[in-house]
Motif scaffolding. Structure first.
Motif, PDB file in Angstrom:
ATOM      1  N   ALA A 162      -1.275  -6.861  -7.731  1.00  0.00           N
ATOM      2  CA  ALA A 162      -0.041  -7.219  -7.032  1.00  0.00           C
ATOM      3  C   ALA A 162       0.241  -6.191  -5.934  1.00  0.00           C
ATOM      4  O   ALA A 162      -0.574  -5.307  -5.658  1.00  0.00           O
ATOM      5  CB  ALA A 162       1.108  -7.292  -8.033  1.00  0.00           C
ATOM      6  N   SER A 163       1.404  -6.303  -5.304  1.00  0.00           N
ATOM      7  CA  SER A 163       1.723  -5.483  -4.130  1.00  0.00           C
ATOM      8  C   SER A 163       2.515  -4.250  -4.549  1.00  0.00           C
ATOM      9  O   SER A 163       3.727  -4.149  -4.318  1.00  0.00           O
ATOM     10  CB  SER A 163       2.489  -6.318  -3.105  1.00  0.00           C
ATOM     11  OG  SER A 163       1.687  -7.400  -2.676  1.00  0.00           O
ATOM     12  N   PHE A 164       1.833  -3.311  -5.157  1.00  0.00           N
ATOM     13  CA  PHE A 164       2.429  -2.080  -5.688  1.00  0.00           C
ATOM     14  C   PHE A 164       3.099  -1.275  -4.582  1.00  0.00           C
ATOM     15  O   PHE A 164       2.538  -1.078  -3.505  1.00  0.00           O
ATOM     16  CB  PHE A 164       1.334  -1.256  -6.358  1.00  0.00           C
ATOM     17  CG  PHE A 164       1.797   0.051  -6.939  1.00  0.00           C
ATOM     18  CD1 PHE A 164       2.644   0.067  -8.034  1.00  0.00           C
ATOM     19  CD2 PHE A 164       1.377   1.256  -6.410  1.00  0.00           C
ATOM     20  CE1 PHE A 164       3.062   1.258  -8.588  1.00  0.00           C
ATOM     21  CE2 PHE A 164       1.788   2.448  -6.955  1.00  0.00           C
ATOM     22  CZ  PHE A 164       2.636   2.452  -8.050  1.00  0.00           C
ATOM     23  N   LEU A 165       4.341  -0.832  -4.869  1.00  0.00           N
ATOM     24  CA  LEU A 165       5.140   0.013  -3.987  1.00  0.00           C
ATOM     25  C   LEU A 165       5.548  -0.677  -2.687  1.00  0.00           C
ATOM     26  O   LEU A 165       5.996  -0.031  -1.758  1.00  0.00           O
ATOM     27  CB  LEU A 165       4.409   1.327  -3.665  1.00  0.00           C
ATOM     28  CG  LEU A 165       4.179   2.273  -4.862  1.00  0.00           C
ATOM     29  CD1 LEU A 165       3.468   3.536  -4.405  1.00  0.00           C
ATOM     30  CD2 LEU A 165       5.491   2.624  -5.542  1.00  0.00           C
ATOM     31  N   GLU A 166       5.386  -1.987  -2.619  1.00  0.00           N
ATOM     32  CA  GLU A 166       5.931  -2.741  -1.500  1.00  0.00           C
ATOM     33  C   GLU A 166       7.284  -3.334  -1.899  1.00  0.00           C
ATOM     34  O   GLU A 166       7.601  -3.417  -3.094  1.00  0.00           O
ATOM     35  CB  GLU A 166       4.964  -3.855  -1.082  1.00  0.00           C
ATOM     36  CG  GLU A 166       3.673  -3.329  -0.468  1.00  0.00           C
ATOM     37  CD  GLU A 166       2.835  -4.437   0.135  1.00  0.00           C
ATOM     38  OE1 GLU A 166       3.364  -5.560   0.323  1.00  0.00           O
ATOM     39  OE2 GLU A 166       1.650  -4.186   0.417  1.00  0.00           O
ATOM     40  N   PRO A 167       8.116  -3.735  -0.924  1.00  0.00           N
ATOM     41  CA  PRO A 167       9.440  -4.280  -1.260  1.00  0.00           C
ATOM     42  C   PRO A 167       9.375  -5.437  -2.248  1.00  0.00           C
ATOM     43  O   PRO A 167      10.237  -5.566  -3.111  1.00  0.00           O
ATOM     44  CB  PRO A 167       9.980  -4.721   0.102  1.00  0.00           C
ATOM     45  CG  PRO A 167       9.312  -3.809   1.078  1.00  0.00           C
ATOM     46  CD  PRO A 167       7.930  -3.588   0.534  1.00  0.00           C
ATOM     47  N   ASP A 169      -2.487   6.888  -1.495  1.00  0.00           N
ATOM     48  CA  ASP A 169      -2.191   5.748  -2.351  1.00  0.00           C
ATOM     49  C   ASP A 169      -2.720   5.939  -3.764  1.00  0.00           C
ATOM     50  O   ASP A 169      -2.028   5.629  -4.734  1.00  0.00           O
ATOM     51  CB  ASP A 169      -2.784   4.482  -1.732  1.00  0.00           C
ATOM     52  CG  ASP A 169      -2.389   3.231  -2.487  1.00  0.00           C
ATOM     53  OD1 ASP A 169      -1.192   2.907  -2.521  1.00  0.00           O
ATOM     54  OD2 ASP A 169      -3.284   2.578  -3.048  1.00  0.00           O
ATOM     55  N   GLN A 170      -3.928   6.452  -3.893  1.00  0.00           N
ATOM     56  CA  GLN A 170      -4.506   6.634  -5.220  1.00  0.00           C
ATOM     57  C   GLN A 170      -3.715   7.628  -6.046  1.00  0.00           C
ATOM     58  O   GLN A 170      -3.465   7.406  -7.237  1.00  0.00           O
ATOM     59  CB  GLN A 170      -5.966   7.088  -5.102  1.00  0.00           C
ATOM     60  CG  GLN A 170      -6.670   7.233  -6.446  1.00  0.00           C
ATOM     61  CD  GLN A 170      -8.134   7.616  -6.304  1.00  0.00           C
ATOM     62  OE1 GLN A 170      -8.635   7.821  -5.193  1.00  0.00           O
ATOM     63  NE2 GLN A 170      -8.822   7.721  -7.422  1.00  0.00           N
ATOM     64  N   ALA A 171      -3.301   8.734  -5.422  1.00  0.00           N
ATOM     65  CA  ALA A 171      -2.515   9.742  -6.138  1.00  0.00           C
ATOM     66  C   ALA A 171      -1.151   9.184  -6.536  1.00  0.00           C
ATOM     67  O   ALA A 171      -0.637   9.484  -7.625  1.00  0.00           O
ATOM     68  CB  ALA A 171      -2.351  10.985  -5.270  1.00  0.00           C
ATOM     69  N   ARG A 172      -0.543   8.370  -5.683  1.00  0.00           N
ATOM     70  CA  ARG A 172       0.758   7.781  -6.001  1.00  0.00           C
ATOM     71  C   ARG A 172       0.643   6.823  -7.183  1.00  0.00           C
ATOM     72  O   ARG A 172       1.496   6.809  -8.064  1.00  0.00           O
ATOM     73  CB  ARG A 172       1.319   7.050  -4.773  1.00  0.00           C
ATOM     74  CG  ARG A 172       1.890   7.990  -3.726  1.00  0.00           C
ATOM     75  CD  ARG A 172       2.337   7.263  -2.482  1.00  0.00           C
ATOM     76  NE  ARG A 172       3.502   6.419  -2.723  1.00  0.00           N
ATOM     77  CZ  ARG A 172       4.751   6.870  -2.796  1.00  0.00           C
ATOM     78  NH1 ARG A 172       5.004   8.161  -2.684  1.00  0.00           N
ATOM     79  NH2 ARG A 172       5.758   6.039  -2.976  1.00  0.00           N
ATOM     80  N   ARG A 173      -0.417   6.020  -7.205  1.00  0.00           N
ATOM     81  CA  ARG A 173      -0.614   5.101  -8.316  1.00  0.00           C
ATOM     82  C   ARG A 173      -0.806   5.871  -9.619  1.00  0.00           C
ATOM     83  O   ARG A 173      -0.246   5.503 -10.661  1.00  0.00           O
ATOM     84  CB  ARG A 173      -1.822   4.193  -8.054  1.00  0.00           C
ATOM     85  CG  ARG A 173      -1.611   3.198  -6.927  1.00  0.00           C
ATOM     86  CD  ARG A 173      -2.893   2.436  -6.599  1.00  0.00           C
ATOM     87  NE  ARG A 173      -2.715   1.590  -5.426  1.00  0.00           N
ATOM     88  CZ  ARG A 173      -2.275   0.353  -5.450  1.00  0.00           C
ATOM     89  NH1 ARG A 173      -1.988  -0.217  -6.610  1.00  0.00           N
ATOM     90  NH2 ARG A 173      -2.133  -0.356  -4.349  1.00  0.00           N
ATOM     91  N   LYS A 174      -1.602   6.923  -9.579  1.00  0.00           N
ATOM     92  CA  LYS A 174      -1.896   7.698 -10.781  1.00  0.00           C
ATOM     93  C   LYS A 174      -0.652   8.414 -11.303  1.00  0.00           C
ATOM     94  O   LYS A 174      -0.362   8.386 -12.505  1.00  0.00           O
ATOM     95  CB  LYS A 174      -3.004   8.707 -10.489  1.00  0.00           C
ATOM     96  CG  LYS A 174      -3.467   9.492 -11.707  1.00  0.00           C
ATOM     97  CD  LYS A 174      -4.633  10.394 -11.354  1.00  0.00           C
ATOM     98  CE  LYS A 174      -5.112  11.174 -12.581  1.00  0.00           C
ATOM     99  NZ  LYS A 174      -6.273  12.057 -12.240  1.00  0.00           N
ATOM    100  N   SER A 175       0.096   9.050 -10.410  1.00  0.00           N
ATOM    101  CA  SER A 175       1.286   9.786 -10.844  1.00  0.00           C
ATOM    102  C   SER A 175       2.378   8.831 -11.308  1.00  0.00           C
ATOM    103  O   SER A 175       3.100   9.118 -12.272  1.00  0.00           O
ATOM    104  CB  SER A 175       1.802  10.682  -9.713  1.00  0.00           C
ATOM    105  OG  SER A 175       2.120   9.923  -8.561  1.00  0.00           O
TER     106      SER A 175
END
Length: 239
Positions: free
Chosen positions: A12-17, A118-124
């Protein structure tokens, strides 16, 4: 014995509105699943999807791949029982107070805020999300206007029972849903604890499928988190 395939929605559209839509990678993942199944002659007697856009879009792309291959794919039945638990609401409602009172949560949230790619944001984000949801499932976090974990478990199992009882012997059926309902299906087969059910749900990759054998008195897991259609690492994702 009948066979049930349960598919986790594509990315899905992670971290999008609007999270509840497929990303471009998600569309590719779902199309590849349909092409893989059609190319291997997989047929289905019934198909069901949860109510979320990301679940329905995944099913739609699979069905379109069958149509392109000139193969039949059953009409989709939408069942609200296969909706995901309200993880986003748990995070939104509990985070402000936890940031005031819990040092571990503050550290994880700060790491998320300071992530530069983006990868670090998803992981954290996943670390933060998992810790809060685990506490919610254990009853340490109580929230009004959020469906409790036990109610979610009852809802999904009710949906599974209704769907499984609605078919015939020896059929092949598919459900397009999310990680939480997949975890509960595995719990139903293996009698897992709530925490282990959560861990299973987080292991399911986007657009992977798990397979179960079932009859009137049996529900058995045969494969979990399969993604042979995503044969390149760049096609694989968890969130």
């Amino acid at each position: 014995m009948s066979r049930l395939f349960v598919v986790r929605h594509a990315q899905a559209s992670f971290l999008e509105p609007n999270y509840d839509k497929l990303s471009s990678l998600g569309e590719t993942q779902a199309r590849l699943l349909g092409e893989y199944w059609a190319g291997h002659g997989e047929t289905f007697d019934r198909a069901c999807t949860g109510p979320r856009v990301r679940q329905k879009e995944t099913a739609r792309f699979v069905g379109e791949a069958y149509k392109k291959a000139k193969l039949n794919f059953p009409d989709l039945v939408e069942m609200p029982e296969f909706d995901e638990y309200q993880g986003e609401a748990v995070l939104k409602e509990s985070l402000p107070q936890l940031l005031k009172t819990d040092g571990t949560i503050r550290e994880l949230y700060q790491a998320f805020q300071e992530s530069r790619d983006d990868q670090a944001r998803r992981k954290s984000f996943q670390k933060l999300f998992e810790l809060i949801v685990c506490r919610w499932v254990d009853g340490e976090i109580l929230l009004q206007d959020v469906e409790p974990w036990d109610d979610f478990r009852v809802r999904v199992n009710r949906g599974l029972t209704t769907f499984l009882n609605g078919g015939g012997r020896g059929e092949r059926a598919v459900v397009f849903s999310s990680g939480g309902p997949i975890g509960l299906a595995v719990q139903r087969a293996l009698d897992l604890s709530p925490q282990n059910t959560l861990r299973v749900s987080w292991m399911a990759q986007n657009c992977s499928f798990s397979e179960f054998l079932y009859s009137r008195d049996r529900f058995t897991l045969t494969t979990f988190n399969s993604f042979p259609h995503l044969d390149q690492q760049s096609l694989q994702s968890y969130r």
